[in-house]
Motif scaffolding. Sequence first.
Motif, PDB file in Angstrom:
ATOM      1  N   GLU A 139       0.949   9.362  -3.849  1.00 43.96           N
ATOM      2  CA  GLU A 139       1.384   7.974  -3.722  1.00 43.96           C
ATOM      3  C   GLU A 139       2.273   7.662  -4.913  1.00 43.96           C
ATOM      4  OE1 GLU A 139      -2.112   5.530  -3.721  1.00 43.96           O
ATOM      5  OE2 GLU A 139      -3.060   6.726  -2.167  1.00 43.96           O
ATOM      6  N   GLN A 140       3.270   6.825  -4.711  1.00 47.71           N
ATOM      7  CA  GLN A 140       4.101   6.386  -5.819  1.00 47.71           C
ATOM      8  C   GLN A 140       4.645   5.011  -5.522  1.00 47.71           C
ATOM      9  OE1 GLN A 140       7.245   9.173  -6.426  1.00 47.71           O
ATOM     10  NE2 GLN A 140       8.232   8.760  -4.496  1.00 47.71           N
ATOM     11  N   GLY A 141       4.881   4.261  -6.586  1.00 45.91           N
ATOM     12  CA  GLY A 141       5.398   2.914  -6.400  1.00 45.91           C
ATOM     13  C   GLY A 141       5.318   2.110  -7.676  1.00 45.91           C
ATOM     14  N   GLN A 142       5.091   0.814  -7.498  1.00 47.47           N
ATOM     15  CA  GLN A 142       5.016  -0.108  -8.620  1.00 47.47           C
ATOM     16  C   GLN A 142       3.578  -0.561  -8.834  1.00 47.47           C
ATOM     17  OE1 GLN A 142       7.603  -1.067 -10.776  1.00 47.47           O
ATOM     18  NE2 GLN A 142       8.467   0.693  -9.708  1.00 47.47           N
ATOM     19  N   MET A 143       3.162  -0.604 -10.097  1.00 46.59           N
ATOM     20  CA  MET A 143       1.837  -1.067 -10.466  1.00 46.59           C
ATOM     21  C   MET A 143       2.013  -2.206 -11.466  1.00 46.59           C
ATOM     22  SD  MET A 143      -1.299   1.057 -12.216  1.00 46.59           S
ATOM     23  CE  MET A 143      -0.544   1.324 -13.803  1.00 46.59           C
ATOM     24  N   HIS A 144       1.187  -3.244 -11.310  1.00 46.75           N
ATOM     25  CA  HIS A 144       1.209  -4.364 -12.240  1.00 46.75           C
ATOM     26  C   HIS A 144      -0.203  -4.584 -12.764  1.00 46.75           C
ATOM     27  CE1 HIS A 144       5.290  -5.420 -11.060  1.00 46.75           C
ATOM     28  NE2 HIS A 144       4.904  -5.185  -9.820  1.00 46.75           N
ATOM     29  N   VAL A 145      -0.326  -4.772 -14.066  1.00 43.13           N
ATOM     30  CA  VAL A 145      -1.603  -5.119 -14.697  1.00 43.13           C
ATOM     31  C   VAL A 145      -1.443  -6.547 -15.199  1.00 43.13           C
ATOM     32  CG1 VAL A 145      -3.307  -4.529 -16.452  1.00 43.13           C
ATOM     33  CG2 VAL A 145      -1.941  -2.710 -15.387  1.00 43.13           C
ATOM     34  N   ILE A 146      -2.251  -7.456 -14.613  1.00 36.81           N
ATOM     35  CA  ILE A 146      -2.097  -8.884 -14.854  1.00 36.81           C
ATOM     36  C   ILE A 146      -3.395  -9.451 -15.421  1.00 36.81           C
ATOM     37  CG2 ILE A 146      -1.568 -11.105 -13.768  1.00 36.81           C
ATOM     38  CD1 ILE A 146      -0.421  -9.276 -11.404  1.00 36.81           C
ATOM     39  N   ASP A 147      -3.297 -10.211 -16.499  1.00 34.86           N
ATOM     40  CA  ASP A 147      -4.458 -10.866 -17.111  1.00 34.86           C
ATOM     41  C   ASP A 147      -4.834 -12.072 -16.259  1.00 34.86           C
ATOM     42  OD1 ASP A 147      -6.406 -11.939 -18.747  1.00 34.86           O
ATOM     43  OD2 ASP A 147      -5.080 -12.311 -20.437  1.00 34.86           O
ATOM     44  N   THR A 148      -6.094 -12.140 -15.817  1.00 31.16           N
ATOM     45  CA  THR A 148      -6.544 -13.282 -15.010  1.00 31.16           C
ATOM     46  C   THR A 148      -7.272 -14.319 -15.846  1.00 31.16           C
ATOM     47  OG1 THR A 148      -8.581 -12.131 -14.384  1.00 31.16           O
ATOM     48  CG2 THR A 148      -6.702 -11.923 -12.895  1.00 31.16           C
ATOM     49  N   GLY A 157       3.505   3.263   1.684  1.00 34.64           N
ATOM     50  CA  GLY A 157       2.203   2.971   2.267  1.00 34.64           C
ATOM     51  C   GLY A 157       1.703   1.585   1.959  1.00 34.64           C
ATOM     52  N   ASN A 158       0.478   1.541   1.492  1.00 33.26           N
ATOM     53  CA  ASN A 158      -0.244   0.289   1.338  1.00 33.26           C
ATOM     54  C   ASN A 158      -0.001  -0.398   0.007  1.00 33.26           C
ATOM     55  OD1 ASN A 158      -1.564   0.638   3.827  1.00 33.26           O
ATOM     56  ND2 ASN A 158      -3.035   2.010   2.882  1.00 33.26           N
ATOM     57  N   ALA A 159      -0.416  -1.651  -0.017  1.00 33.05           N
ATOM     58  CA  ALA A 159      -0.525  -2.409  -1.255  1.00 33.05           C
ATOM     59  C   ALA A 159      -2.017  -2.567  -1.514  1.00 33.05           C
ATOM     60  CB  ALA A 159       0.157  -3.763  -1.115  1.00 33.05           C
ATOM     61  N   ASP A 160      -2.491  -2.058  -2.636  1.00 29.92           N
ATOM     62  CA  ASP A 160      -3.913  -2.117  -2.975  1.00 29.92           C
ATOM     63  C   ASP A 160      -4.086  -2.971  -4.226  1.00 29.92           C
ATOM     64  OD1 ASP A 160      -4.943  -0.250  -0.947  1.00 29.92           O
ATOM     65  OD2 ASP A 160      -3.765   1.228  -2.042  1.00 29.92           O
ATOM     66  N   VAL A 161      -5.217  -3.676  -4.285  1.00 29.66           N
ATOM     67  CA  VAL A 161      -5.516  -4.538  -5.415  1.00 29.66           C
ATOM     68  C   VAL A 161      -6.883  -4.154  -5.966  1.00 29.66           C
ATOM     69  CG1 VAL A 161      -5.877  -6.920  -6.175  1.00 29.66           C
ATOM     70  CG2 VAL A 161      -4.166  -6.421  -4.419  1.00 29.66           C
ATOM     71  N   ALA A 162      -6.969  -4.038  -7.280  1.00 28.80           N
ATOM     72  CA  ALA A 162      -8.224  -3.706  -7.948  1.00 28.80           C
ATOM     73  C   ALA A 162      -8.435  -4.689  -9.096  1.00 28.80           C
ATOM     74  CB  ALA A 162      -8.183  -2.275  -8.477  1.00 28.80           C
ATOM     75  N   THR A 163      -9.665  -4.784  -9.544  1.00 35.05           N
ATOM     76  CA  THR A 163      -9.972  -5.591 -10.713  1.00 35.05           C
ATOM     77  C   THR A 163     -10.544  -4.679 -11.793  1.00 35.05           C
ATOM     78  OG1 THR A 163     -12.182  -6.115  -9.895  1.00 35.05           O
ATOM     79  CG2 THR A 163     -10.411  -7.683  -9.385  1.00 35.05           C
ATOM     80  N   GLY A 164     -10.484  -5.132 -13.020  1.00 33.22           N
ATOM     81  CA  GLY A 164     -11.000  -4.327 -14.112  1.00 33.22           C
ATOM     82  C   GLY A 164     -11.015  -5.104 -15.403  1.00 33.22           C
ATOM     83  N   LYS A 183      -9.635   1.541  -0.710  1.00 34.27           N
ATOM     84  CA  LYS A 183      -8.238   1.791  -0.364  1.00 34.27           C
ATOM     85  C   LYS A 183      -8.180   2.898   0.679  1.00 34.27           C
ATOM     86  CE  LYS A 183      -5.738   4.237  -3.255  1.00 34.27           C
ATOM     87  NZ  LYS A 183      -4.724   4.886  -3.039  1.00 34.27           N
ATOM     88  N   SER A 184      -7.075   2.986   1.374  1.00 32.62           N
ATOM     89  CA  SER A 184      -6.888   4.109   2.284  1.00 32.62           C
ATOM     90  C   SER A 184      -6.196   5.233   1.529  1.00 32.62           C
ATOM     91  CB  SER A 184      -6.068   3.691   3.508  1.00 32.62           C
ATOM     92  OG  SER A 184      -4.763   3.344   3.114  1.00 32.62           O
ATOM     93  N   ALA A 185      -6.468   6.450   1.941  1.00 33.69           N
ATOM     94  CA  ALA A 185      -5.853   7.620   1.318  1.00 33.69           C
ATOM     95  C   ALA A 185      -5.616   8.663   2.403  1.00 33.69           C
ATOM     96  CB  ALA A 185      -6.755   8.179   0.224  1.00 33.69           C
ATOM     97  N   GLN A 186      -4.657   9.533   2.146  1.00 31.37           N
ATOM     98  CA  GLN A 186      -4.319  10.582   3.105  1.00 31.37           C
ATOM     99  C   GLN A 186      -4.424  11.947   2.439  1.00 31.37           C
ATOM    100  OE1 GLN A 186      -0.769   9.774   5.445  1.00 31.37           O
ATOM    101  NE2 GLN A 186      -0.884   7.627   4.842  1.00 31.37           N
ATOM    102  N   LEU A 187      -4.697  12.952   3.264  1.00 26.83           N
ATOM    103  CA  LEU A 187      -4.847  14.329   2.795  1.00 26.83           C
ATOM    104  C   LEU A 187      -3.654  15.165   3.238  1.00 26.83           C
ATOM    105  CD1 LEU A 187      -8.594  14.793   3.798  1.00 26.83           C
ATOM    106  CD2 LEU A 187      -7.681  14.228   1.534  1.00 26.83           C
ATOM    107  N   THR A 188      -3.390  16.237   2.474  1.00 26.57           N
ATOM    108  CA  THR A 188      -2.290  17.121   2.811  1.00 26.57           C
ATOM    109  C   THR A 188      -2.699  18.577   2.614  1.00 26.57           C
ATOM    110  OG1 THR A 188       0.021  17.683   2.337  1.00 26.57           O
ATOM    111  CG2 THR A 188      -1.303  16.980   0.473  1.00 26.57           C
TER     112      THR A 188
END
Length: 181
Positions: free
Chosen positions: A75-84, A98-105, A120-125
């Motif tokens: 997977e590749q793309g843009q990731m943002h880490v945002i202070d809530t 693919g998808n847009a996934d959101v996580a907390t931490g 999240k969804s994931a695919q195998l190769t």
Amino acid sequence: MKTKFLAAALLVSVLFVCSCTKEVGQDVMGSYSYKTSGTVTLMASQLIGLDEATLTAYRAMGVNVDPVVVGLYPEQGQMHVIDTEDGQVTVTFNDLMGNADVATGTVQGTTLRLNADQHKSAQLTDGKEKIGAGIVAFTGQGTKYDDMLVLNLQYQGQFTVNNVPMTVVASDVHCVAQKND
């Protein structure tokens, strides 16, 4: 006079240093370009929980009961880490294909920890083609080095490969993110 000048210079230096310090965790916040890849070790779901004697009997009948290591489709793309502002951060993963996934931490210094039980969804190769997919729970943590954030992720859950339900028994997944300027 010399003492007053020295005291004033020292005060200006202290103010300059204090104004340059970053708030804890702010170094991790921001926008990144990321890539995630790795492997999962899978076992046929119907074999999970069977005792060793049963597995040995299946082996004797020619049934393959050994776990298999399979590659994750990258997977590749843009990731943002945002202070809530509640002691937590929101991490978004926008996969280009693919998808847009959101996580907390949480962030402590240069360490980012993702909370458990996010999905999240994931695919195998097989290295050439997609051979399976599934929904996984994931967690992980990573460290920021200069302008690079390296996350080690753990996946749990199930995939379907050639119509066979498979369960993740181990994973080795990495996300490498380069901070965007």
